[in-house]
Design a protein around this motif. Structure first.
Motif, short mmCIF file in Angstrom:
data_model
loop_
_atom_site.label_atom_id
_atom_site.label_comp_id
_atom_site.label_asym_id
_atom_site.label_seq_id
_atom_site.Cartn_x
_atom_site.Cartn_y
_atom_site.Cartn_z
N LEU A 371 0.83 -1.22 0.00
CA LEU A 371 0.00 0.00 0.00
C LEU A 371 0.86 1.26 0.00
O LEU A 371 0.61 2.20 -0.76
N ARG A 372 1.85 1.29 0.87
CA ARG A 372 2.66 2.50 1.00
C ARG A 372 3.38 2.84 -0.31
O ARG A 372 3.37 3.98 -0.78
N ARG A 373 3.97 1.83 -0.93
CA ARG A 373 4.75 2.10 -2.14
C ARG A 373 3.85 2.32 -3.36
O ARG A 373 4.17 3.11 -4.25
N PHE A 374 2.70 1.66 -3.40
CA PHE A 374 1.76 1.90 -4.49
C PHE A 374 1.23 3.33 -4.45
O PHE A 374 1.20 4.03 -5.47
N LEU A 375 0.81 3.79 -3.28
CA LEU A 375 0.25 5.14 -3.16
C LEU A 375 1.31 6.20 -3.41
O LEU A 375 1.00 7.27 -3.98
N ALA A 376 2.54 5.95 -3.01
CA ALA A 376 3.61 6.92 -3.28
C ALA A 376 3.89 7.02 -4.77
O ALA A 376 4.20 8.10 -5.29
N ARG A 377 3.74 5.91 -5.49
CA ARG A 377 4.05 5.88 -6.92
C ARG A 377 2.87 6.35 -7.77
O ARG A 377 3.03 7.05 -8.77
N PHE A 378 1.65 5.96 -7.37
CA PHE A 378 0.47 6.24 -8.18
C PHE A 378 -0.65 6.88 -7.34
O PHE A 378 -1.73 6.31 -7.18
N PRO A 379 -0.44 8.06 -6.79
CA PRO A 379 -1.46 8.67 -5.93
C PRO A 379 -2.75 9.01 -6.66
O PRO A 379 -3.81 9.12 -6.03
N GLY A 380 -2.69 9.15 -7.99
CA GLY A 380 -3.88 9.50 -8.75
C GLY A 380 -4.62 8.32 -9.33
O GLY A 380 -5.49 8.49 -10.20
N TYR A 381 -4.32 7.10 -8.87
CA TYR A 381 -4.96 5.92 -9.46
C TYR A 381 -6.48 5.96 -9.27
O TYR A 381 -6.99 6.56 -8.31
N GLY A 382 -7.18 5.28 -10.16
CA GLY A 382 -8.63 5.19 -10.03
C GLY A 382 -9.16 3.92 -10.68
O GLY A 382 -8.62 3.47 -11.70
N ILE A 383 -10.19 3.34 -10.09
CA ILE A 383 -10.82 2.14 -10.66
C ILE A 383 -11.54 2.58 -11.94
O ILE A 383 -12.40 3.46 -11.91
N CYS A 403 -7.94 -0.85 -13.54
CA CYS A 403 -7.47 0.39 -12.89
C CYS A 403 -6.67 1.22 -13.88
O CYS A 403 -5.89 0.69 -14.68
N ARG A 404 -6.84 2.54 -13.78
CA ARG A 404 -6.01 3.49 -14.52
C ARG A 404 -5.08 4.15 -13.50
O ARG A 404 -5.54 4.72 -12.52
N LEU A 405 -3.81 4.04 -13.73
CA LEU A 405 -2.85 4.49 -12.72
C LEU A 405 -2.71 6.00 -12.66
O LEU A 405 -2.43 6.55 -11.59
N ALA A 406 -2.91 6.69 -13.77
CA ALA A 406 -2.84 8.16 -13.79
C ALA A 406 -4.21 8.71 -14.09
O ALA A 406 -4.86 8.28 -15.06
N ALA A 407 -4.67 9.64 -13.27
CA ALA A 407 -6.00 10.20 -13.46
C ALA A 407 -6.06 10.99 -14.77
O ALA A 407 -5.08 11.57 -15.21
#
Length: 407
Positions: A371-383, A403-407
């Motif tokens: 979770l920590r490393r995913f959110l740091a890398r892709f904070p704008g992710y969205g289902i 999922c789309r990693l960049a909003a």
């Protein structure tokens, strides 16, 4: 006309679950807690939904047995599924459970788990790099499921090129634990045990011939024992290797997948966690509570007893609803709210008492790093499209999460 909570509780039957229940079981759990917390089932067993009742059952291994031979004999017959599920650690009582658990816990010591962290971080970062090149990903296949498969593969020393079948074997074997098992699901599960056993026999023979470091190689540790002369029998060794994969794979996959979906559905909590990564550990605990990876457990009474004012004879089957207990307002204030900073949080996702999950420290570490490393890398992710649920009552998770990693 809309169904009332009382009617919902009365209509509930574990062997006739509806699509609505699989999509969202929590309204049913609320209704049962409020109106029939010790629910009599058609099969003569009881379905328990209150936190305090589950804790009492978990902590008394004398009165409430985990041995599943009586329950599983009519379900599986003289099959490899029966042999597996009545030999593995989780479905046994002391002293057998105590002996096997001690050997497994010796291989999962705090020192051993701490030593896994650098490799785990490197694994997560490799997965994130691969996903970054695609942008549109599946959070389960590309991330959540890939982490525990590699971790357990490393623990058992499974060569990287031989790990392909592990996830399918695990899903098939655990799928046969559902309240109702179709002939197709039974055949898949039984075939998976057969194929896994055949693979493990070769793997174990190779390891006996060339042992690894017992401080890092769990399979070598299980083969050699704990130095006191205590060793697993050949059957115990084989089936508890399968158990280690299943216990470490499905629940951790669900922890990571459920967490990322819950954070996407609660953007304020997601932003709160991104802004303060120090909340990651409490966030992991809240994910485990809010969307318990393992929703159901089972026990059988060994003597006459009373639970919640309901008298029961010996040999009564109990279904322990972890998902309901983890949202019991008597234990958790505002239990339907997802709160990444919730504390205290004495959830039952890992059970409690002598059968508390042997691998919970490893699962927590995997969840926190992921979770920590995913959110740091892709904070704008969205289902990007509706996720696909796994269609199970016992294990709650997703098969696919576009999922789309960049909003």
């Amino acid at each position: 006309m809309e169904t009332t909570p009382s009617e919902l509780a009365t209509a509930f039957e574990i062997e006739r679950l509806t699509p609505e229940f699989y999509a969202d079981p929590y309204p049913t759990y609320r209704a049962l807690r409020a109106h029939q917390p010790v629910k009599r089932l058609r099969n003569g067993g009881y379905f328990l939904t209150r936190y305090d009742d589950l804790v009492a059952v978990y902590k008394n291994t004398t009165l409430f047995s985990s041995d599943k031979q009586r329950e599983f004999a009519p379900k599986y017959g003289a099959s490899l599924l029966f042999e597996h599920h009545t030999t593995s650690l989780v479905f046994n009582d002391p002293p057998s459970h105590t002996r096997v658990r001690r050997l497994i816990m010796g291989a999962l010591s705090p020192r051993a788990i701490a030593g896994m962290e650098p490799d785990l971080i490197a694994l997560v970062d490799r997965l994130l790099d691969t996903m970054a090149a695609k942008n549109d990903v599946d959070l389960i296949e590309d991330f959540a499921a890939a982490i525990p498969i590699e971790v357990i593969g490393n623990l058992l020393g499974v060569p990287h090129g031989e790990r392909g079948p592990l996830r399918d074997w695990s899903l098939a074997i655990l799928g046969a634990l559902e309240p109702v098992v179709s002939p197709e699901a039974f055949a898949r599960g039984n075939d998976a045990v057969r194929d896994f056993l055949a693979y493990l026999e070769t793997l174990i023979a190779d390891r006996r011939a060339a042992p690894g470091d017992p401080e890092r190689d769990v399979l070598t540790r299980l083969i050699e024992g704990d130095g006191s002369g205590e060793q697993l029998s050949s059957k115990e060794l084989l089936h508890n290797c399968i158990f280690l994969l299943n216990a470490g794979h499905e629940t951790t996959t669900n922890l990571i997948g459920n967490g990322l979906v819950a954070l996407d559905a609660h953007p304020r909590e997601k932003q709160r966690l991104i802004a303060d990564p120090g909340l990651t550990r409490t966030a992991v605990e809240e994910i485990l509570r809010y969307e318990s990876s393992n929703q159901l457990g089972n026990r059988i009474t060994t003597a006459e007893t009373t639970i919640g004012g309901v008298a029961m004879p010996a040999n009564t089957s109990l279904t322990l609803c972890i998902g309901a207990a983890n949202r019991d307002p008597a234990q958790f204030p505002d239990p339907e709210r997802f709160d990444v900073g919730r504390t205290p949080n004495r959830h039952l996702a890992f059970a409690t008492g002598p059968h508390q999950c042997a691998g919970m420290a490893l699962a927590r570490l995997e969840g926190a790093i992921a979770l920590r490393r995913f959110l740091a890398r892709f904070p704008g992710y969205g289902i990007s499209r509706p996720p696909a649920r796994g269609g199970r009552a016992r294990f709650r998770g997703f098969l696919r999460v576009p999922c789309r990693l960049a909003a």
